[in-house]
Design a protein around this motif. Structure first.
Motif, PDB file in Angstrom:
ATOM      1  N   LEU A  25       2.574   4.603 -13.768  1.00 25.67           N
ATOM      2  CA  LEU A  25       3.801   4.117 -13.386  1.00 25.67           C
ATOM      3  C   LEU A  25       4.784   4.401 -14.537  1.00 25.67           C
ATOM      4  CD1 LEU A  25       1.613   2.308 -11.826  1.00 25.67           C
ATOM      5  CD2 LEU A  25       3.383   0.536 -11.752  1.00 25.67           C
ATOM      6  N   ASP A  26       6.045   5.249 -14.198  1.00 28.82           N
ATOM      7  CA  ASP A  26       6.870   5.346 -15.127  1.00 28.82           C
ATOM      8  C   ASP A  26       8.412   4.987 -14.528  1.00 28.82           C
ATOM      9  OD1 ASP A  26       5.652   6.900 -17.304  1.00 28.82           O
ATOM     10  OD2 ASP A  26       5.654   8.784 -16.089  1.00 28.82           O
ATOM     11  N   SER A  27       8.212   4.204 -13.271  1.00 33.02           N
ATOM     12  CA  SER A  27       9.524   3.877 -12.858  1.00 33.02           C
ATOM     13  C   SER A  27       9.394   2.645 -11.802  1.00 33.02           C
ATOM     14  CB  SER A  27      10.261   5.126 -12.119  1.00 33.02           C
ATOM     15  OG  SER A  27       9.772   5.588 -11.000  1.00 33.02           O
ATOM     16  N   ARG A  28      10.225   2.229 -11.458  1.00 35.83           N
ATOM     17  CA  ARG A  28      10.089   1.011 -10.432  1.00 35.83           C
ATOM     18  C   ARG A  28       9.612   1.545  -9.166  1.00 35.83           C
ATOM     19  NH1 ARG A  28      15.381  -2.912  -9.090  1.00 35.83           N
ATOM     20  NH2 ARG A  28      15.235  -2.907 -11.108  1.00 35.83           N
ATOM     21  N   GLU A  29      10.189   2.744  -8.736  1.00 33.25           N
ATOM     22  CA  GLU A  29       9.921   3.410  -7.473  1.00 33.25           C
ATOM     23  C   GLU A  29       8.267   3.737  -7.383  1.00 33.25           C
ATOM     24  OE1 GLU A  29      12.394   4.458  -9.574  1.00 33.25           O
ATOM     25  OE2 GLU A  29      13.703   3.544  -8.100  1.00 33.25           O
ATOM     26  N   GLU A  30       7.609   3.816  -8.301  1.00 30.90           N
ATOM     27  CA  GLU A  30       6.490   4.151  -8.514  1.00 30.90           C
ATOM     28  C   GLU A  30       5.362   3.226  -8.296  1.00 30.90           C
ATOM     29  OE1 GLU A  30       6.012   8.243 -11.269  1.00 30.90           O
ATOM     30  OE2 GLU A  30       5.989   6.488 -12.035  1.00 30.90           O
ATOM     31  N   SER A  31       5.892   1.788  -8.231  1.00 25.61           N
ATOM     32  CA  SER A  31       5.173   0.708  -8.157  1.00 25.61           C
ATOM     33  C   SER A  31       5.020   0.036  -6.536  1.00 25.61           C
ATOM     34  CB  SER A  31       5.792  -0.629  -9.005  1.00 25.61           C
ATOM     35  OG  SER A  31       6.931  -0.919  -8.342  1.00 25.61           O
ATOM     36  N   SER A  32       5.424   0.770  -5.723  1.00 26.00           N
ATOM     37  CA  SER A  32       5.345   0.646  -4.422  1.00 26.00           C
ATOM     38  C   SER A  32       3.940   0.323  -3.687  1.00 26.00           C
ATOM     39  CB  SER A  32       6.259   1.761  -3.349  1.00 26.00           C
ATOM     40  OG  SER A  32       5.365   2.664  -3.625  1.00 26.00           O
ATOM     41  N   GLU A  33       3.824  -0.377  -2.716  1.00 29.75           N
ATOM     42  CA  GLU A  33       2.580  -0.457  -2.104  1.00 29.75           C
ATOM     43  C   GLU A  33       2.027   0.480  -1.990  1.00 29.75           C
ATOM     44  OE1 GLU A  33       0.539  -2.775   1.791  1.00 29.75           O
ATOM     45  OE2 GLU A  33       2.473  -3.082   1.188  1.00 29.75           O
ATOM     46  N   GLU A  34       2.397   1.590  -1.290  1.00 28.33           N
ATOM     47  CA  GLU A  34       1.794   2.862  -0.976  1.00 28.33           C
ATOM     48  C   GLU A  34       1.220   3.522  -2.104  1.00 28.33           C
ATOM     49  OE1 GLU A  34       3.286   7.175   0.891  1.00 28.33           O
ATOM     50  OE2 GLU A  34       4.505   5.278   1.204  1.00 28.33           O
ATOM     51  N   SER A  35       1.885   3.609  -3.352  1.00 31.85           N
ATOM     52  CA  SER A  35       1.430   4.267  -4.632  1.00 31.85           C
ATOM     53  C   SER A  35       0.146   3.531  -5.168  1.00 31.85           C
ATOM     54  CB  SER A  35       2.754   4.295  -5.359  1.00 31.85           C
ATOM     55  OG  SER A  35       3.851   5.041  -4.983  1.00 31.85           O
ATOM     56  N   ILE A  36       0.382   2.103  -5.437  1.00 35.56           N
ATOM     57  CA  ILE A  36      -0.651   1.281  -6.100  1.00 35.56           C
ATOM     58  C   ILE A  36      -1.458   0.768  -5.360  1.00 35.56           C
ATOM     59  CG2 ILE A  36       1.166   1.162  -8.106  1.00 35.56           C
ATOM     60  CD1 ILE A  36       1.204  -1.662  -7.402  1.00 35.56           C
ATOM     61  N   LYS A  37      -1.586   0.632  -4.146  1.00 38.07           N
ATOM     62  CA  LYS A  37      -2.883  -0.178  -3.341  1.00 38.07           C
ATOM     63  C   LYS A  37      -4.140   0.191  -3.665  1.00 38.07           C
ATOM     64  CE  LYS A  37      -3.561  -3.105   0.044  1.00 38.07           C
ATOM     65  NZ  LYS A  37      -3.270  -4.706  -0.095  1.00 38.07           N
ATOM     66  N   GLY A  38      -4.765  -0.765  -4.037  1.00 43.41           N
ATOM     67  CA  GLY A  38      -6.346  -0.310  -4.151  1.00 43.41           C
ATOM     68  C   GLY A  38      -6.549   0.358  -5.493  1.00 43.41           C
ATOM     69  N   GLN A  39      -5.660   0.547  -6.292  1.00 45.15           N
ATOM     70  CA  GLN A  39      -5.954   1.605  -7.544  1.00 45.15           C
ATOM     71  C   GLN A  39      -6.924   0.643  -8.434  1.00 45.15           C
ATOM     72  OE1 GLN A  39      -5.370   4.623  -8.355  1.00 45.15           O
ATOM     73  NE2 GLN A  39      -3.957   5.098  -6.604  1.00 45.15           N
ATOM     74  N   SER A  40      -7.691   1.602  -9.229  1.00 46.24           N
ATOM     75  CA  SER A  40      -8.780   0.658 -10.224  1.00 46.24           C
ATOM     76  C   SER A  40      -8.058   0.984 -11.572  1.00 46.24           C
ATOM     77  CB  SER A  40      -9.907   1.305 -10.119  1.00 46.24           C
ATOM     78  OG  SER A  40     -10.169   2.717 -10.367  1.00 46.24           O
ATOM     79  N   ARG A  41      -7.251   2.070 -11.897  1.00 41.79           N
ATOM     80  CA  ARG A  41      -6.818   2.251 -13.173  1.00 41.79           C
ATOM     81  C   ARG A  41      -5.448   2.457 -13.116  1.00 41.79           C
ATOM     82  NH1 ARG A  41     -11.175   5.517 -12.886  1.00 41.79           N
ATOM     83  NH2 ARG A  41     -13.124   5.003 -14.264  1.00 41.79           N
TER      84      ARG A  41
END
Length: 884
Positions: free
Chosen positions: A506-522
């Motif tokens: 995550l480098d920006s607010r846009e990268e924190s969307s549900e599509e980007s981070i849903k279910g991520q382990s790291r």
């Protein structure tokens, strides 16, 4: 490889007919066939001159030729088979089967009708030859680039050339050039290979591109084809005959064989066995070019090979290469040069990246505005496109790694680009996450260090700092402190991690969307201030509450409190060293699955830390700008209730008494105060292998803190000890010196700073039979003279002397028998070196010392000779740059 595979059978068939049945051809057909053979041989040599990057660019054209050659081969074979009876042996057999006399038929038949005619194939032959020539002309720039003078790295060119023409060795000398893909190994070797002096020095030369899929008999055939093509024709398909012909061809000659792109240690092993059977001239060389440093080690050639590690280009060399590829002979304006130097610097010294960026820049309009945009904008499209191209060249190295090493490499991509990462931190994170399986032969930590070493030897990871350097040393032995990824490798890891869902950055607010981070382990937040944005914070809690196992918070120190996502209940690794906490984050002790916790905090740790019963690594560091004069802080007694604790690093705090159940898992204890080193503590952590002590002398200058050092000897398993007095004072003769206590007999590494012991106490260290590394800083020992007794320091390999008042250093024979690397820094009083030198020292560094030190080192009779000694001398007053 496909072209060569198609070309070789055609060449063999033509050669066979010309050798055995040349009299069976009519004159025009014989001339045509001979011309075809010469062109096939010429094209094969052309292919041999192409390096891997050129082959990649020629991939499409070579694929077309790979299809054309078998078609022509089939047509050529068909026409020969239709005239098979014109071969005397075959015609005689047919006549005998028909009951006719071959001699009578010979007298009545027309002689011309008995000859093989191929003139009707002339258009097809010319078409194939024109295809060869067209490819050569189309890609002449690749050949010219190989023959052109190399830009930069002149020191490496000189070093390699000198090694090739040195005639000290009676045996065939094996040399290697190792380094990551794209660093210029092949270009360097090709430049030297075509050097006039090298061509004149070696009677026979051969260049073979080996590759990942290799066969020994093809390598030998390729060598023979280059050193004696006529012998190759006589060898037919008999591999033993080919080897014998090669021996005869090289007999009594000085030869140079270059094996490019070597991946397998067996290649060098087999070639070495072959070389041992050749009666060659003194000075013959075999040069291995490999991106795998471990190839030399695994081949068992450590004692008989000189390995030269490629380096990255410096800023000036990078700009010279960029300018050469963009402008060639055209002039470059000052304004463009200013921006161009910034662009070149962003390539981080990798020639392949510089060339790719240069080619992209050359396609665009050369304006100052555009170049400034490329130089200043983060993640500019020029660099994205260049890194994508470079990744194609790097990918085979990644693909060649075993699966567990691929994971380890991708893991290093969680850190920001060009981050300098402590090697111990990487290892500890691997262990905390359980990234590696238990190895029966060694402990998990040793297995992790081995993995780190394998990544380095595969040239996919770079060292940032090393105290020692030897091609056969492991990471731990080399003293590697910092490691990291080159920017090109970081880009590849980011791409592969996204593709495999390995981690999310995550480098920006846009990268924190549900599509980007849903279910991520790291989760890796490279700008930790993002957690202060409610939208980002809520998105992490909503989408990763039950999936996130790893959270890395990076970026510049934040002046304001940054919250920790306490809803991420499954977290096992939390690294928040880049956030300064004014109050201990109590949310952290609610993360009951934590195995790794790292914080920056200046206060006392609460007793509730004991709730983290699965915690294995606890790291709490003070803020770097805070220097409190108050009394030391104490850890709560409850910290000893964390039974799985294996690594404790809490700087500036005193350890409480440990009673009850011992902590058998605790192996590392760092930066503890002198008062922590009590017998009652050490008796319950007997499995400790690494200990770091920070001593702060009180204003009254008493030696009480040093007395706590006395209890270290009861740690029977200790192998690494570092003790630093952070505020040392120079002792005078009126002040009695402290006494060095006995040390654990299994110590392998010892670092002392500011202790002020007399040199006479050094005998207690000199007798340690397993000690390999000794670092003495800031008057760890004091006095003008140090006399090293005979046959002491039996296992020492690395010795550092820094900031000491030593003036006369005398070493008796038989001491430092295994010493390889000697480093002397800032010893301004040292003027007399009286050494009985041994053969093993290979590297000496002298930094900011009296000129007499340099003079005496150069005049000393070193066992290996001064030319074989890697000797560097640096004076900060010459360049205005003070050494750290």
């Amino acid at each position: 490889m496909a072209v060569y595979a198609a070309l070789f059978p055609l060449k063999s068939k033509i050669r066979g007919y010309l050798k055995h049945y040349d009299a069976c051809f009519d004159p025009p057909s014989l001339q045509l066939t001979q011309h075809l053979y010469r062109e096939v041989v010429s094209f094969q040599e052309f292919l041999g001159r192409l390096d891997s990057s050129s082959r990649e660019r020629l991939k499409a054209s070579l694929a077309q030729i790979a299809e054309a050659i078998p078609k022509f081969h089939h047509l050529f074979s068909l026409h020969l088979s239709l005239q098979y009876d014109k071969v005397p042996e075959q015609r005689n057999r047919r006549l005998l089967r028909l009951g006719l006399n071959p001699d009578e038929e010979e007298q009545v038949s027309d002689p011309v009708s008995r000859l093989i005619g191929l003139t009707h194939l002339k258009p097809n032959v010319h078409s194939l030859i024109q295809t060869f020539k067209k490819l050569k002309e189309e890609h002449e720039e690749d050949l010219c680039a190989n023959k052109a003078k190399m830009v930069g790295l002149s020191d490496l060119q000189t070093e390699l050339k000198e090694e090739l023409v040195r005639v000290w060795d009676r045996d065939v000398k094996f040399l290697s050039v190792a380094g990551m893909a794209g660093i210029g190994k092949t270009t360097l070797a090709r430049t030297i290979y075509q050097d006039f002096d090298i061509v004149e020095w070696f009677e026979c030369r051969a260049w073979v591109e080996v590759g990942r899929e290799w066969q020994l008999h093809k390598i030998i055939r390729n060598i023979l084809d280059q050193v004696n093509s006529h012998e190759m024709e006589d060898a037919d398909d008999d591999d033993e005959r080919v080897s014998e012909c090669l021996r005869e061809s090289l007999k009594g000659k000085r030869f140079l064989i270059v094996l490019d792109d070597v991946w397998d240690a067996q290649v060098s092993h087999d070639i070495k066995k072959l070389a041992a059977t050749i009666q060659y001239l003194v000075g013959s060389r075999v040069l291995l070019i490999t991106r795998m440093e471990g190839v030399v080690e695994r081949a068992g050639l450590e004692s008989g090979i000189d390995s030269m590690d490629m380096r990255l280009m410096d800023k000036d060399e990078s700009w010279d290469l960029l300018r050469e590829n963009v402008f060639a002979t055209e002039p470059c304006s000052f304004q463009l040069e200013k921006a161009g130097r910034k662009i070149a610097e962003k390539c981080d010294g990798l020639p392949l990246t510089i060339i790719k960026v240069a080619h992209l820049l050359s396609r665009e309009e050369k304006t100052v505005e555009y170049w400034n945009e490329v130089a200043t904008r983060d993640k500019h499209q020029v660099f994205k496109a260049a890194y994508d191209e470079v990744s194609k060249v790097l990918y085979p190295s990644y693909e060649n790694l075993p699966d567990h090493l691929k994971m380890c490499l991708l893991y290093m991509g969680v850190f920001p680009q060009n981050a300098e990462i402590p090697a111990s931190k990487v290892v500890n994170m691997w262990l905390a996450e359980g990234l590696l399986e238990q190895n029966k032969a060694k402990s998990l930590k040793k297995h992790a260090l081995k993995c780190l070493d394998e990544l380095a030897s595969s040239s996919v990871m770079v060292y940032k700092r090393s105290t020692r350097s030897s091609s056969i040393m492991s990471i731990a032995e080399k003293g590697i402190k910092l490691c990291g990824l080159h920017s090109s490798w970081w880009h590849l890891c980011q791409h592969e991690a996204r593709k495999n869902n390995f981690f999310c950055v995550l480098d920006s607010r846009e990268e924190s969307s549900e599509e980007s981070i849903k279910g991520q382990s790291r989760l890796c937040i490279h700008k930790n201030i993002l957690l202060c944005i409610k939208e980002v914070y809520d998105s992490l809690e909503d989408n990763c509450a039950f999936s996130a196992r790893f959270l890395l918070l990076y970026g510049p120190f934040s002046r304001y409190p940054v919250p920790i996502c306490s809803a991420l209940r499954k977290l096992e690794v939390l690294d928040a060293l880049k956030i300064r906490f004014y109050d201990f984050p109590l949310q952290a002790v609610e993360l009951l699955e934590l195995k790794y916790l790292a914080l920056t905090y200046d206060g006392e740790i609460p007793p509730s830390i004991s709730k983290l019963q699965r915690l294995q690594f606890l790291i709490v560091c003070p803020h770097q700008h805070i220097r409190s004069g108050e009394a030391s802080l104490y850890l709560p007694r409850e910290v000893w209730d964390i039974e799985e604790l294996r690594h404790l690093h809490v700087m500036g705090s005193d350890l409480p008494d440990l009673w009850g159940t011992p902590l058998p898992n605790l192996t590392t204890l760092l930066d503890v105060t002198a008062r922590s080193c009590r017998r009652g503590v050490f008796e319950r952590i007997q499995n400790l292998t690494k200990l770091g002590i920070r001593i702060e002398l009180p204003p009254d200058h008493c030696d009480e803190p040093l007395s706590y050092f006395d209890h270290v000897s009861i740690l029977k398993n200790l192998i690494s000890l570092k003790c630093v007095v952070v505020n040392p004072e120079l002792r005078f003769e009126l002040v009695p010196p402290p006494i060095l206590p006995n040390l654990p007999i299994h110590l392998k590494k010892l670092a002392l700073s500011g202790m002020g012991y007399p040199w006479s106490d050094m005998s207690k260290i000199a007798s340690l039979k397993k000690l390999k590394v000794l670092k003495l800083r800031c008057n760890a020992f004091q006095g003008p003279k140090w006399e090293v007794e005979e046959k002491t320091f039996p296992a020492l390999e690395y010795l550092l002397m820094e900031d000491c008042d030593l003036a006369h250093w005398k070493v008796e024979s038989g001491s430092f028998e295994r010493l390889e690397h000697l480093s002397i820094k800032h010893c301004y009083n040292l003027r007399e070196l009286d050494w009985k030198c041994e053969d093993n020292i290979s590297m000496i560094e002298v930094d900011d010392c009296d000129l007499m030190v340099e003079k005496q080192i150069k005049e000393a009779k070193w066992g290996k000779g001064m030319l074989a000694l890697d000797f560097t001398m640096h004076y900060s007053w010459n360049d205005g740059k003070q050494q750290p």
